[in-house]
Design an enzyme around this catalytic site. Structure first.
Site, PDB file in Angstrom:
ATOM      1  N   HIS A 184      38.961  41.242  14.972  1.00  0.00           N
ATOM      2  CA  HIS A 184      39.908  41.866  15.906  1.00  0.00           C
ATOM      3  C   HIS A 184      41.048  42.506  15.124  1.00  0.00           C
ATOM      4  O   HIS A 184      41.625  41.866  14.247  1.00  0.00           O
ATOM      5  CB  HIS A 184      40.499  40.829  16.870  1.00  0.00           C
ATOM      6  CG  HIS A 184      39.484  40.234  17.789  1.00  0.00           C
ATOM      7  ND1 HIS A 184      38.651  39.222  17.395  1.00  0.00           N
ATOM      8  CD2 HIS A 184      39.160  40.527  19.074  1.00  0.00           C
ATOM      9  CE1 HIS A 184      37.854  38.909  18.421  1.00  0.00           C
ATOM     10  NE2 HIS A 184      38.144  39.692  19.442  1.00  0.00           N
ATOM     11  N   ARG A 217      46.062  47.135  18.427  1.00  0.00           N
ATOM     12  CA  ARG A 217      45.123  47.218  19.546  1.00  0.00           C
ATOM     13  C   ARG A 217      45.761  48.042  20.659  1.00  0.00           C
ATOM     14  O   ARG A 217      45.054  48.730  21.403  1.00  0.00           O
ATOM     15  CB  ARG A 217      44.744  45.823  20.052  1.00  0.00           C
ATOM     16  CG  ARG A 217      44.015  45.028  18.987  1.00  0.00           C
ATOM     17  CD  ARG A 217      43.439  43.762  19.529  1.00  0.00           C
ATOM     18  NE  ARG A 217      42.328  44.023  20.437  1.00  0.00           N
ATOM     19  CZ  ARG A 217      41.542  43.089  20.940  1.00  0.00           C
ATOM     20  NH1 ARG A 217      41.761  41.818  20.628  1.00  0.00           N
ATOM     21  NH2 ARG A 217      40.559  43.404  21.760  1.00  0.00           N
ATOM     22  N   GLU A 257      35.505  45.798  17.890  1.00  0.00           N
ATOM     23  CA  GLU A 257      36.643  45.471  18.750  1.00  0.00           C
ATOM     24  C   GLU A 257      37.485  46.719  19.048  1.00  0.00           C
ATOM     25  O   GLU A 257      37.949  46.908  20.171  1.00  0.00           O
ATOM     26  CB  GLU A 257      37.500  44.386  18.114  1.00  0.00           C
ATOM     27  CG  GLU A 257      36.806  43.034  18.032  1.00  0.00           C
ATOM     28  CD  GLU A 257      36.364  42.510  19.389  1.00  0.00           C
ATOM     29  OE1 GLU A 257      37.061  42.763  20.390  1.00  0.00           O
ATOM     30  OE2 GLU A 257      35.308  41.856  19.460  1.00  0.00           O
ATOM     31  N   ASP A 298      38.255  48.441  22.695  1.00  0.00           N
ATOM     32  CA  ASP A 298      39.597  48.782  23.193  1.00  0.00           C
ATOM     33  C   ASP A 298      39.676  50.257  23.610  1.00  0.00           C
ATOM     34  O   ASP A 298      40.205  50.582  24.678  1.00  0.00           O
ATOM     35  CB  ASP A 298      40.654  48.512  22.113  1.00  0.00           C
ATOM     36  CG  ASP A 298      40.848  47.016  21.865  1.00  0.00           C
ATOM     37  OD1 ASP A 298      40.492  46.210  22.753  1.00  0.00           O
ATOM     38  OD2 ASP A 298      41.358  46.667  20.782  1.00  0.00           O
ATOM     39  N   HIS A 350      31.526  46.453  24.732  1.00  0.00           N
ATOM     40  CA  HIS A 350      30.812  45.749  23.661  1.00  0.00           C
ATOM     41  C   HIS A 350      29.301  45.873  23.806  1.00  0.00           C
ATOM     42  O   HIS A 350      28.570  45.791  22.825  1.00  0.00           O
ATOM     43  CB  HIS A 350      31.183  44.262  23.658  1.00  0.00           C
ATOM     44  CG  HIS A 350      32.432  43.975  22.895  1.00  0.00           C
ATOM     45  ND1 HIS A 350      32.712  44.538  21.671  1.00  0.00           N
ATOM     46  CD2 HIS A 350      33.490  43.166  23.182  1.00  0.00           C
ATOM     47  CE1 HIS A 350      33.886  44.089  21.238  1.00  0.00           C
ATOM     48  NE2 HIS A 350      34.384  43.275  22.148  1.00  0.00           N
ATOM     49  N   HIS A 408      36.653  46.773  28.122  1.00  0.00           N
ATOM     50  CA  HIS A 408      36.442  46.347  26.737  1.00  0.00           C
ATOM     51  C   HIS A 408      35.142  45.538  26.623  1.00  0.00           C
ATOM     52  O   HIS A 408      34.319  45.795  25.739  1.00  0.00           O
ATOM     53  CB  HIS A 408      37.647  45.514  26.284  1.00  0.00           C
ATOM     54  CG  HIS A 408      37.501  44.857  24.949  1.00  0.00           C
ATOM     55  ND1 HIS A 408      38.138  45.331  23.826  1.00  0.00           N
ATOM     56  CD2 HIS A 408      36.799  43.769  24.555  1.00  0.00           C
ATOM     57  CE1 HIS A 408      37.821  44.560  22.790  1.00  0.00           C
ATOM     58  NE2 HIS A 408      37.015  43.597  23.213  1.00  0.00           N
ATOM     59  N   GLU A 409      34.967  44.581  27.525  1.00  0.00           N
ATOM     60  CA  GLU A 409      33.775  43.718  27.434  1.00  0.00           C
ATOM     61  C   GLU A 409      32.503  44.505  27.753  1.00  0.00           C
ATOM     62  O   GLU A 409      31.484  44.322  27.089  1.00  0.00           O
ATOM     63  CB  GLU A 409      33.911  42.489  28.344  1.00  0.00           C
ATOM     64  CG  GLU A 409      35.099  41.580  28.027  1.00  0.00           C
ATOM     65  CD  GLU A 409      35.144  41.089  26.577  1.00  0.00           C
ATOM     66  OE1 GLU A 409      34.111  41.096  25.890  1.00  0.00           O
ATOM     67  OE2 GLU A 409      36.242  40.711  26.125  1.00  0.00           O
TER      68      GLU A 409
HETATM   69 ZN   LIG Z   1      36.063  42.172  22.073  1.00  0.00          ZN
END
Ligand SMILES: [Zn+2]
Length: 212
Positions: free
Chosen positions: A172, A178, A109, A113, A52, A48-49
């Protein structure tokens, strides 16, 4: 973030991803635990990070962290078609009581995911190369344990007011989505749990969103 914080972040300008010690413990990560569950939980967070860095915002920064376009027009167009699928998915999700997400507001976000779980799944499969097939544990296959660990991270209760506040002010998505909205796009999840077309956790094939 301080060392005990249970969270993670990504900075496009500094080109870095950060995981404080606090998140490197169960239910995210367990040194003695099952690989499938570790990849499904902390693996998807790491994905996920990293994701981004290539989402609707991060993709506009170059390798030095400068706000500078480095994409071909063709790639950008295809990216926008794929990300538009996720905007539509979140705009049309019915949360009850007339509540909806704003797809554009939660896009970065939701992309983190979607890309995160897909990348973590591939990384986990690659880690198994040359090793014996993982066995069934507690009645669940390794594929099922991967996705259960992913979803468990998002087990959350909201008061109705908190949910409204988040929908209006936070980028988010609501935690339940999510997990669920993300996995509705993942054919490997549908195979792992024998979901068929028309089941709630299976989006029609032509509507399934795929980023990476
Ligand atoms: Zn995030």
């Amino acid at each position: 973030m301080t060392a005990p914080t249970v969270n993670a972040y990504s900075s496009a300008m500094e080109r870095k991803v950060v995981f404080p010690a606090g998140i490197l413990q169960p239910p995210y990560f367990d040194m003695q635990g099952d690989d499938a569950a570790n990849y499904g939980a902390i693996g998807a967070v790491i994905g996920h990070e990293i994701g981004h860095q290539f989402d609707d915002g991060g993709s506009k920064y170059d390798s030095t962290g400068a706000l500078k376009n480095w994409w071909t027009e063709d790639d950008r167009k295809k990216f926008e078609t794929r990300t538009g699928c996720v905007v539509d998915q979140f705009n049309t999700l019915d949360l009850g009581d007339g509540l909806h997400h704003n797809g554009k507001q939660v896009l970065g976000e939701a992309l983190g995911d979607l890309g995160g779980v897909a990348t973590a799944y591939r990384a986990w499969k690659r880690s198994l190369a040359g090793k014996p097939e993982p066995t069934v544990l507690d009645g669940f296959t390794a594929e099922q344990r991967f996705f259960i660990a992913f979803a468990r991270v998002w087990g959350t209760q909201y008061r109705p007011e908190a949910m409204r506040l988040q929908l209006n002010t936070n980028n988010h998505p609501i935690s339940k989505y999510r997990a669920n909205a993300t996995l509705q796009n993942i054919p490997e999840f549908q195979r792992a749990f024998h979901c068929k077309e028309g089941d709630p956790m299976t989006r029609p094939a032509q509507q399934q969103c795929k980023l990476w």
